[in-house]
Design a protein around this motif. Structure first.
Motif, PDB file in Angstrom:
ATOM      1  N   TYR A   5      -0.027   5.948  -4.187  1.00  0.00           N
ATOM      2  CA  TYR A   5       0.864   4.696  -3.785  1.00  0.00           C
ATOM      3  C   TYR A   5       2.183   4.907  -4.425  1.00  0.00           C
ATOM      4  CZ  TYR A   5       2.773   0.097  -5.226  1.00  0.00           C
ATOM      5  OH  TYR A   5       3.688  -0.908  -5.309  1.00  0.00           O
ATOM      6  N   SER A  18       6.220   2.970  -4.124  1.00  0.00           N
ATOM      7  CA  SER A  18       6.923   1.696  -4.252  1.00  0.00           C
ATOM      8  C   SER A  18       8.322   1.950  -4.385  1.00  0.00           C
ATOM      9  CB  SER A  18       6.382   0.462  -5.052  1.00  0.00           C
ATOM     10  OG  SER A  18       6.609   0.984  -6.360  1.00  0.00           O
ATOM     11  N   LEU A  54       6.784   0.641   1.187  1.00  0.00           N
ATOM     12  CA  LEU A  54       5.696   0.766   0.171  1.00  0.00           C
ATOM     13  C   LEU A  54       4.708   1.723   1.269  1.00  0.00           C
ATOM     14  CD1 LEU A  54       4.324  -2.840  -0.669  1.00  0.00           C
ATOM     15  CD2 LEU A  54       5.446  -1.043  -2.278  1.00  0.00           C
ATOM     16  N   PHE A  79       0.958   3.818   1.220  1.00  0.00           N
ATOM     17  CA  PHE A  79      -0.473   3.942   0.660  1.00  0.00           C
ATOM     18  C   PHE A  79      -1.025   5.037   1.473  1.00  0.00           C
ATOM     19  CE2 PHE A  79       0.610  -0.538   0.141  1.00  0.00           C
ATOM     20  CZ  PHE A  79       0.175  -0.791  -1.315  1.00  0.00           C
ATOM     21  N   TYR A  89      -8.357  -0.472   1.034  1.00  0.00           N
ATOM     22  CA  TYR A  89      -8.034   0.752   0.202  1.00  0.00           C
ATOM     23  C   TYR A  89      -9.130   0.998  -0.665  1.00  0.00           C
ATOM     24  CZ  TYR A  89      -3.828   0.965   2.555  1.00  0.00           C
ATOM     25  OH  TYR A  89      -2.635   0.882   3.423  1.00  0.00           O
ATOM     26  N   LEU A 113      -0.999  -0.507 -10.856  1.00  0.00           N
ATOM     27  CA  LEU A 113      -0.878  -0.733  -9.489  1.00  0.00           C
ATOM     28  C   LEU A 113      -0.901  -2.416  -9.328  1.00  0.00           C
ATOM     29  CD1 LEU A 113      -1.144   0.031  -6.417  1.00  0.00           C
ATOM     30  CD2 LEU A 113      -3.445  -0.106  -6.953  1.00  0.00           C
TER      31      LEU A 113
END
Length: 158
Positions: free
Chosen positions: A68, A70, A75, A77, A129, A142
């Motif tokens: 991940y 950010s 963002l 993933f 996910y 997270l």
């Protein structure tokens, strides 16, 4: 914020190899038991059933590697399995302002992250996910990061 359990890939590969050897050993012991020794009787099936059950649990928990990111305006993933041909790896990148909400589901050994993003075509899209192999601290980090993005988006709309 960046979050990744990619460094644990070697551990997951070792566990996978160990489970494969456990299964091969169980099959070999089963064959020897059936045709040579005949000591266990019907319980000899457990020599195959137990390793298969453990392997199923390992893979039903989901993709092992989760990343991940950010940092910046987007963002990102990524979710993949250590054995590439078992499941297609997931990789999604979208601007932060599209994040509407998120939900983390925790069921015994299975953890899932559901992300709802805004979409031009259908209004919203849900991305899934598998985060079963993250530690509790990583899941909390997270959650904190995603909550901060959602809060910022809600403030901008107001």
């Amino acid at each position: 914020m960046r979050l990744s359990n990619r460094k644990k890939t070697s551990v997951y590969s070792f566990i996978n190899s160990l489970l494969a050897m456990f299964l091969i050993g169980g099959v070999g012991a089963f064959i020897l038991e059936e045709y040579k020794f005949d000591v266990l009787g019907k319980e000899s099936l457990l020599l195959i059933i137990v390793p298969v059950f453990i392997i199923i649990l390992f893979y039903i928990s989901g993709r092992q590697v989760f990343e991940y990111d950010s940092d910046g305006e987007a963002l990102h993933f990524r979710n993949r399995n250590i054995i590439p041909f078992l499941q297609k790896p997931l990789s999604d990148e979208f601007p932060k302002y599209k994040l509407l909400k998120f939900e983390i589901i925790n069921l015994f050994i299975i953890k899932r992250l559901y992300i709802t993003i805004s979409s031009k075509n259908s209004g919203s899209t849900i991305l899934k996910y598998e985060i079963s192999y993250l530690t509790r601290k990583e899941v909390d980090d997270l959650r904190f990061s995603l909550h901060k993005v959602v809060k910022t988006n809600n403030e901008k709309k107001s």
